[in-house]
Design a protein around this motif. Sequence first.
Motif, mmCIF file in Angstrom:
data_model
loop_
_atom_site.group_PDB
_atom_site.id
_atom_site.type_symbol
_atom_site.label_atom_id
_atom_site.label_comp_id
_atom_site.label_asym_id
_atom_site.label_seq_id
_atom_site.Cartn_x
_atom_site.Cartn_y
_atom_site.Cartn_z
ATOM 1 N N HIS A 83 20.382 -60.602 22.889
ATOM 2 C CA HIS A 83 19.484 -59.265 22.372
ATOM 3 C C HIS A 83 20.204 -58.129 22.777
ATOM 4 C CE1 HIS A 83 15.899 -62.282 21.494
ATOM 5 N NE2 HIS A 83 16.594 -62.596 22.597
ATOM 6 N N ARG A 90 13.810 -51.503 31.259
ATOM 7 C CA ARG A 90 12.466 -52.074 31.970
ATOM 8 C C ARG A 90 12.458 -52.562 33.157
ATOM 9 N NH1 ARG A 90 11.747 -55.849 26.880
ATOM 10 N NH2 ARG A 90 10.546 -57.072 27.853
ATOM 11 N N TYR A 103 4.695 -62.157 32.481
ATOM 12 C CA TYR A 103 5.452 -61.413 31.068
ATOM 13 C C TYR A 103 4.296 -61.160 30.140
ATOM 14 C CZ TYR A 103 8.891 -61.289 27.443
ATOM 15 O OH TYR A 103 9.549 -61.255 26.093
ATOM 16 N N ILE A 113 8.442 -56.589 24.970
ATOM 17 C CA ILE A 113 9.343 -56.244 23.797
ATOM 18 C C ILE A 113 8.836 -55.011 23.100
ATOM 19 C CG2 ILE A 113 9.710 -57.277 21.302
ATOM 20 C CD1 ILE A 113 9.562 -59.933 22.595
ATOM 21 N N TYR A 153 14.434 -55.724 17.834
ATOM 22 C CA TYR A 153 13.946 -54.580 18.369
ATOM 23 C C TYR A 153 13.499 -53.564 17.506
ATOM 24 C CZ TYR A 153 14.909 -57.102 22.758
ATOM 25 O OH TYR A 153 14.912 -57.795 24.152
ATOM 26 N N HIS A 187 9.441 -61.084 16.068
ATOM 27 C CA HIS A 187 9.733 -61.085 17.785
ATOM 28 C C HIS A 187 8.707 -60.535 18.311
ATOM 29 C CE1 HIS A 187 12.858 -59.890 21.095
ATOM 30 N NE2 HIS A 187 12.391 -60.967 21.297
ATOM 31 N N PHE A 219 10.513 -65.757 17.092
ATOM 32 C CA PHE A 219 9.961 -66.074 18.400
ATOM 33 C C PHE A 219 8.550 -66.708 18.125
ATOM 34 C CE2 PHE A 219 7.973 -63.824 22.558
ATOM 35 C CZ PHE A 219 8.139 -64.782 23.258
ATOM 36 N N HIS A 247 13.375 -69.510 18.682
ATOM 37 C CA HIS A 247 12.787 -69.455 20.046
ATOM 38 C C HIS A 247 11.930 -70.440 19.980
ATOM 39 C CE1 HIS A 247 15.184 -65.741 20.229
ATOM 40 N NE2 HIS A 247 14.944 -65.485 21.329
ATOM 41 N N GLN A 250 9.421 -71.830 24.662
ATOM 42 C CA GLN A 250 10.058 -71.063 25.755
ATOM 43 C C GLN A 250 8.869 -70.898 26.956
ATOM 44 O OE1 GLN A 250 10.980 -66.884 25.174
ATOM 45 N NE2 GLN A 250 11.863 -66.628 27.264
ATOM 46 N N HIS A 270 15.846 -72.060 24.303
ATOM 47 C CA HIS A 270 14.830 -72.177 25.466
ATOM 48 C C HIS A 270 14.549 -73.489 25.855
ATOM 49 C CE1 HIS A 270 14.715 -67.702 25.976
ATOM 50 N NE2 HIS A 270 14.471 -67.638 24.722
ATOM 51 N N ASP A 321 21.237 -65.029 26.865
ATOM 52 C CA ASP A 321 19.973 -64.452 26.403
ATOM 53 C C ASP A 321 19.909 -62.978 26.618
ATOM 54 O OD1 ASP A 321 17.644 -64.173 25.023
ATOM 55 O OD2 ASP A 321 16.373 -65.139 27.041
ATOM 56 N N THR A 326 13.869 -60.180 29.995
ATOM 57 C CA THR A 326 13.963 -61.437 30.677
ATOM 58 C C THR A 326 15.106 -61.861 31.135
ATOM 59 O OG1 THR A 326 14.225 -62.818 28.981
ATOM 60 C CG2 THR A 326 12.031 -62.385 29.008
HETATM 61 O O1 NIG Z 1 14.664 -64.648 24.523
HETATM 62 N N1 NIG Z 1 11.552 -64.507 24.036
HETATM 63 C C1 NIG Z 1 11.828 -63.535 23.287
HETATM 64 N N2 NIG Z 1 12.892 -62.810 23.445
HETATM 65 C C2 NIG Z 1 13.643 -62.582 24.571
HETATM 66 C C3 NIG Z 1 12.883 -61.569 25.432
HETATM 67 C C4 NIG Z 1 12.892 -60.332 24.811
HETATM 68 C C5 NIG Z 1 12.105 -59.144 25.814
HETATM 69 O O2 NIG Z 1 11.631 -59.497 26.562
HETATM 70 O O3 NIG Z 1 12.527 -58.109 25.421
HETATM 71 C C6 NIG Z 1 13.924 -63.664 25.295
HETATM 72 O O4 NIG Z 1 13.507 -64.239 26.341
#
Ligand code: NIG
Length: 410
Positions: A83, A90, A103, A113, A153, A187, A219, A247, A250, A270, A321, A326
């Motif tokens: 991403h 953050r 999370y 996110i 995003y 997402h 996601f 995704h 996860q 994941h 990732d 994360t």
């Molecule tokens: O792959 N799981 C969703 N998306 C991302 C995390 C994105 C974020 O927290 O900004 C991932 O872990």
Amino acid sequence: MTDHRVTGEVATLVVVNIGQLVTGDPRLPAPGVVKDAVLAANRGRIVYAGPASDLEVATGPETVEVDVHGAAVIPGFVDAHTHLVWLGERSEEYALRAGGASYEEIAAKGGGIRSTVAATAAGTLDELVAAAGERARRMLRLGTTTVEVKSGYGQTQEAELRQLRAARALGTEPDGPDVVATYLPLHGLPAGDRAAYLEGVLGEGLAAAAPLAGFVDCFCEIGAWEVDECERLLVAARAHGLRTKVHADQRSHSGGSALAARVGAISADHLDHATDEDLRALAVAGVTGVLLPGASMVLGGPPPPGRRLLDAGATIALATDCNPGTCWCESMPLMVSLGVATADLTPAEALLAATAGGAAALGLTDRGRLLPGLRCDALVLETPNWLDVGYHLGANPVARVIASGRLIGL
Ligand code: NIG
Ligand code: FE
């Protein structure tokens, strides 16, 4: 190895005195090591990859010869899940999680996110390219010659498309990796009406993203998007000629793996909470399982199911990732180390997952191994031993990068 010999081709690049050449040739014991080897390319393509003693390539005035003095050479890494295009940061969440916040708790309070969306959606194309370009150049120095870059995003049509345009612009930079763009419209959850947002994505979103992206992703998770919403997206994506990714499973066993198998996605990523039955379904459907051991480690969930996927008969990939929440990490060598340390892979399996496996997760049949006819994306290591990639934890084992047959000045 005589069938690797190509006669009559003028090489534009010849790499000599390779102590160990990791070819990824499936006919050899993994990872396909040839000792005392030479690698030769004509423009972007490999014309020879094998023992120095068998070499038969013509050279000419434009041939560049590189003596690596016994160093190991491996395929360039293919990072199949990132991403990379984001603004803001953050670090505060990182500290909160270290203090026990989850999370999901942070996301429910408007962090996660959503907070990256707020920063990223406000950015101009130039700002996005500048921020992501810095990360992409760091990736190339760490040996990533191909990277997949997701949107996700933006969350308004316009901002999502801007992220995809930024991804494509990155791919045109001479000192960055080759880029494959993925549209990730599902997402985080939108601030406004969820159903209306989804309809917009299924209609004008997919139509506008199709010329800019190779894949569509979602996601699929409790607190994010439901299985049936994701399924509608993935089915509609096919009509636009886009291949699909998920995704999956996860943070909980939320049904993403089964969905990926059902729709014939190219990858399911994941998989930390996938069951053995899910993994078998992925293998049967020919879906590559993408392991993201950095995110698994940072979030503190179960280990990525590397050995379990291989036992199920699936193809596996390792990826970073790279994202601000994360796993802020550009390093594929570290993912190889973590693949061995946390996903129960052998060093050979981990290296192949980070190269040929990544290519499989992106449907790229022209790279990921060092064989004649394929793209010449290769890494000269600092040492004579390919095992050092995973063994030297947290280091950069890469001395020189060759991308599409060209030595990159880093
Ligand atoms: O792959 N799981 C969703 N998306 C991302 C995390 C994105 C974020 O927290 O900004 C991932 O872990
Ligand atoms: Fe991700």
